[in-house]
Structures are given as structure tokens and as C-alpha cells.
Design a protein around this motif. Structure first.
Motif, short mmCIF file in Angstrom:
data_model
loop_
_atom_site.label_atom_id
_atom_site.label_comp_id
_atom_site.label_asym_id
_atom_site.label_seq_id
_atom_site.Cartn_x
_atom_site.Cartn_y
_atom_site.Cartn_z
N ALA A 162 0.84 -1.19 0.00
CA ALA A 162 0.00 0.00 0.00
C ALA A 162 0.87 1.24 0.00
O ALA A 162 1.87 1.31 0.72
CB ALA A 162 -0.91 0.00 1.23
N VAL A 163 0.48 2.22 -0.82
CA VAL A 163 1.21 3.49 -0.88
C VAL A 163 0.38 4.56 -0.19
O VAL A 163 -0.74 4.85 -0.61
CB VAL A 163 1.49 3.91 -2.34
N GLY A 172 -2.38 1.40 10.15
CA GLY A 172 -3.72 0.81 10.10
C GLY A 172 -3.88 -0.16 8.95
O GLY A 172 -4.53 -1.20 9.08
N LEU A 173 -3.26 0.15 7.81
CA LEU A 173 -3.34 -0.74 6.65
C LEU A 173 -2.58 -2.04 6.90
O LEU A 173 -2.99 -3.11 6.44
CB LEU A 173 -2.81 -0.03 5.41
N LEU A 174 -1.48 -1.96 7.63
CA LEU A 174 -0.77 -3.18 8.01
C LEU A 174 -1.67 -4.06 8.88
O LEU A 174 -1.69 -5.29 8.75
CB LEU A 174 0.52 -2.85 8.76
N GLY A 175 -2.46 -3.41 9.74
CA GLY A 175 -3.39 -4.16 10.58
C GLY A 175 -4.50 -4.82 9.80
O GLY A 175 -5.11 -5.79 10.26
N VAL A 181 3.94 -1.25 3.59
CA VAL A 181 3.46 0.11 3.35
C VAL A 181 4.66 0.98 2.98
O VAL A 181 5.68 0.96 3.67
CB VAL A 181 2.75 0.69 4.59
N VAL A 182 4.54 1.70 1.87
CA VAL A 182 5.57 2.66 1.47
C VAL A 182 4.90 4.02 1.31
O VAL A 182 3.68 4.12 1.21
CB VAL A 182 6.26 2.23 0.16
N HIS A 183 5.71 5.07 1.28
CA HIS A 183 5.15 6.41 1.24
C HIS A 183 5.26 7.07 -0.13
O HIS A 183 4.86 8.22 -0.30
CB HIS A 183 5.82 7.28 2.31
#
Length: 306
Positions: A162-163, A172-175, A181-183
Motif C-alpha cells: 500500500a502506498v 492501520g493498513l498493516l493491521g 506500506v511505502v510512502h
């Protein structure tokens, strides 16, 4: 009845006004609205409203007049609905094929958070095809669609990157099952079998460069509001024979009620978790729209009618 109408003024994009109560068509039920949610895309349309525009697509409430043709709920029922317009009001007419019954275990606030973002996520993943065991790159993951896509795709067996620029949102997205997750899309480590791109600007070329040979990139939005410049010679540097396609959540049309029922079932059984960042009385709709437009709300914003 009372309803919000656009003003064209960015400082106060809508005002509450007296309008005529809707007259349902034969295939429409009249719903007394208990809650509605607003979407960031709707805030952009309010910048240049057309005469007679009545915004509002995500509602939950009570059927007070069943459809005359006998379709849909036949009595008073709690429902979630997705009208094409007019939902920011005390009453709205909703086609019965865009309604789903809301069980007592779910609140109107939860129901109102489902329609547009949830339907988009469901249909986007169908367009992507089977995702089990496949690597998926999702840009613009901080929005409501990104939340639902991440949870649904991870549950289906995808490895989701997820970016999102928001570190808290990333946690939250990891959960929800994201593997990484990258930025920035440029920081993602490909190749990816599927890219779901909704940011535009420089994110799309960066995401394309990380697509596997023969992979699929589906473009479904342009949240950055920045045009994309794409050099098709970039295909030769990695994603040869790849496919780029555009996606719109209403293609094919129809079946909204079935998808809403799926979203309701998944939420009621604890398999889908709407992220609701703000709940407010509908008197504060204008302020909520401004905060949503300016990215001061994380997750869905839901307004309730007293």
C-alpha cells in the motif's frame, strides 16, 4: 423537507434549504435518511455545481414508502442505499436495485460508510481478476476505497503493498493485512502482477515501472488532480505486454443492491471494518466537506440527522 444544496463557494460549499419532497418512480422506495456519508470526490464536484444539482450518494435510513412495482423491501425496513443524487436530505428516492437491508447489528452510521467506497473496492478487485498469491501495488491507499481494497485483497490471499503518505494510516493498513506500506510509489519494490492506481501525476509512471511483464495496471482515479505524462517506451524497460485499463465503478451498470448486500454481510460478520474518521450532526456538513477536501479527516466522514 430540508436538504443541502451547493453554493459554489469553497468556504461554505453547501447550505441547508427547503426543497420539494421527492416523488419516487415505480421502482424506487422513499427512504427517510438517518445518516449519510460524504466522499472526497464529491467535494471536487461542488467547486462548479450545475444548476439543480442535489449531491449525496451514500445513505442509510428507513424505508417509509415501498416501491410501487413491488420490488425491494415490501414494508418498513432499515436499509443502506446508493442513489445517484439527492442523499444529503431528510428523504431520498432510491431505486430498489440500489438498496440492501441493514440488520439490527449494524448502525446507520456503519451502513452509510459502505456504498460508494465499498462498491468501488469490490468491483475493482473483480476487474483485477483472481488475486490469491499475486503481488498487488495499491496507490492512494489512504482513502476509503484503499481501506476496503486492502482488507478485501489481503483476505483473498494477495500480497498487498500500500502506498500512503500518512504513517498512522500506514500502520492501520498493516493491521488490515497489507504486507508492506511505502510512502511513495517510487519506493515500492516490484515487480507487481497487478497495480491499482488512483493518484495520477507522477505516481502512475512510477507504478507502471514496477509492473511485471504481462501484468495489469488499472487506473481508477486521479486524487492528485495532476495530469499524467506517460512515455510508452517505458513498457520496453520491464512491463512488456502489460495492460493499462481504465475502471469506473458503474461499469457494468446494475447489481448495486447485490454488492451492497455483500458489503453488509461482510461487515456484519466481522470480515470488513469500515473506518469512520468523523461522525457529526448534519448541521455541520459544510465544515466536514471542507475538512475532507483538505485531508483533515482520515477514513469516512458520516453525518447524522437528528
Amino acid at each position: 423537507m430540508k436538504a443541502f444544496i451547493p453554493t459554489g463557494d469553497p468556504a461554505e460549499p453547501v447550505v441547508l434549504a427547503d426543497v420539494a419532497e421527492p416523488t419516487p418512480r415505480a421502482n424506487e422506495a422513499l427512504v427517510r435518511v438517518e445518516a449519510f456519508s460524504v466522499n472526497r470526490g464529491e467535494t471536487f464536484k461542488l467547486e462548479a455545481p450545475l444548476p439543480g444539482d442535489r449531491p449525496g450518494k451514500d445513505v442509510a435510513g428507513l424505508v417509509v414508502q415501498p416501491a410501487a412495482d413491488g420490488s425491494g423491501p415490501t414494508g418498513i425496513a432499515r436499509v443502506v442505499g446508493h442513489p445517484m443524487a439527492g442523499g444529503w436530505a431528510e428523504f431520498v428516492a432510491v431505486p430498489t436495485d440500489a438498496l440492501a437491508v441493514l440488520p439490527d447489528t449494524l448502525s446507520a452510521v456503519q451502513g452509510a460508510a459502505l456504498p460508494l467506497a465499498g462498491i468501488t473496492a469490490l468491483r475493482l478487485l473483480r476487474a483485477a481478476g483472481p488475486v490469491a498469491g499475486r503481488r498487488v501495488l495499491l496507490t492512494g491507499a489512504s482513502g476509503g476505497v484503499g481501506h476496503y481494497v486492502t482488507e478485501l485483497a489481503a483476505a483473498a490471499g494477495a500480497e498487498v503493498t500500500a502506498v500512503t503518505r500518512d504513517a498512522e494510516r500506514g500502520a492501520g493498513l498493516l493491521g488490515l493485512g497489507a504486507a508492506e506500506v511505502v510512502h511513495d510509489a517510487a519506493d515500492a519494490h516490484g515487480p507487481y502482477d497487478i497495480v491499482l492506481e488512483s493518484t495520477g501525476g507522477r505516481a502512475l509512471p512510477a507504478a507502471l515501472a514496477r509492473l511485471a511483464r504481462g501484468g495489469t495496471l488499472i487506473w481508477f482515479g486521479q486524487a492528485s488532480r495532476t495530469p499524467v505524462t506517460l512515455d510508452f517506451f517505458d513498457f520496453f524497460s520491464g512491463p512488456e505486454s502489460a495492460v493499462i485499463r481504465h475502471f469506473h465503478y458503474l461499469d457494468p451498470r446494475g447489481g448495486l443492491g447485490d454488492d451492497l448486500a455483500t458489503l453488509v454481510r461482510l461487515t456484519a460478520t466481522g470480515r470488513l471494518h469500515p473506518e469512520i474518521g468523523r461522525v457529526a450532526d448534519w448541521a455541520g456538513t459544510a465544515a466536514v466537506l471542507t475538512d475532507l477536501r483538505d485531508r483533515r479527516i482520515r477514513g469516512k466522514a458520516v453525518l447524522t440527522l437528528s
